[in-house]
Motif scaffolding. Structure first.
Motif, short mmCIF file in Angstrom:
data_model
loop_
_atom_site.label_atom_id
_atom_site.label_comp_id
_atom_site.label_asym_id
_atom_site.label_seq_id
_atom_site.Cartn_x
_atom_site.Cartn_y
_atom_site.Cartn_z
N ARG A 99 0.83 -1.19 0.00
CA ARG A 99 0.00 0.00 0.00
C ARG A 99 0.88 1.25 0.00
NH1 ARG A 99 -5.04 0.31 3.69
NH2 ARG A 99 -6.03 1.98 2.60
N ILE A 100 0.51 2.23 -0.84
CA ILE A 100 1.17 3.53 -0.80
C ILE A 100 0.09 4.57 -0.51
CG2 ILE A 100 3.02 2.87 -2.37
CD1 ILE A 100 1.62 4.46 -4.54
N GLU A 101 0.46 5.65 0.17
CA GLU A 101 -0.48 6.70 0.50
C GLU A 101 0.12 8.05 0.16
OE1 GLU A 101 -1.79 6.47 4.52
OE2 GLU A 101 -2.58 4.45 4.28
N VAL A 124 3.30 14.08 -1.65
CA VAL A 124 3.28 13.31 -0.40
C VAL A 124 2.18 13.83 0.52
CG1 VAL A 124 5.71 12.70 -0.51
CG2 VAL A 124 5.04 14.78 0.66
N TRP A 125 1.74 12.94 1.40
CA TRP A 125 0.71 13.26 2.38
C TRP A 125 1.33 14.15 3.45
CZ3 TRP A 125 -4.33 12.99 2.74
CH2 TRP A 125 -4.92 13.10 3.98
N ARG A 126 0.65 15.22 3.79
CA ARG A 126 1.16 16.10 4.84
C ARG A 126 0.05 16.41 5.82
NH1 ARG A 126 0.24 21.76 2.98
NH2 ARG A 126 -0.86 21.52 1.03
N VAL A 127 0.40 16.49 7.07
CA VAL A 127 -0.56 16.77 8.14
C VAL A 127 -0.41 18.24 8.51
CG1 VAL A 127 -1.28 16.22 10.48
CG2 VAL A 127 -0.41 14.42 8.97
N LEU A 128 -1.52 18.96 8.46
CA LEU A 128 -1.51 20.38 8.81
C LEU A 128 -1.82 20.54 10.28
CD1 LEU A 128 -3.52 21.72 5.76
CD2 LEU A 128 -1.05 21.65 6.03
#
Length: 55
Positions: A5-7, A49-53
């Motif tokens: 799995r990639i996200e 890429v996934w980033r969390v704010l």
């Protein structure tokens, strides 16, 4: 054959055959589209890429 799995926020897939898009339900009232990409080999890469704010 192992399942991996990639996200990410944006994912690019390359293959020879793409399935018909299918509407699926995510958490709450969110909806998403699911497709399957086939190829020899089918490739996928994370473009953004996934980033969390922070709140």
């Amino acid at each position: 054959m192992s399942s991996q799995r990639i996200e990410g926020e944006k994912i690019r897939c390359v293959g020879r055959k793409v399935s018909k898009p299918r509407l699926i339900h995510q958490s709450g009232r969110h909806r998403a589209i699911e497709i399957f990409v086939e190829g020899r080999p089918a490739k996928a890469e994370v473009v953004r890429v996934w980033r969390v704010l922070k709140s």
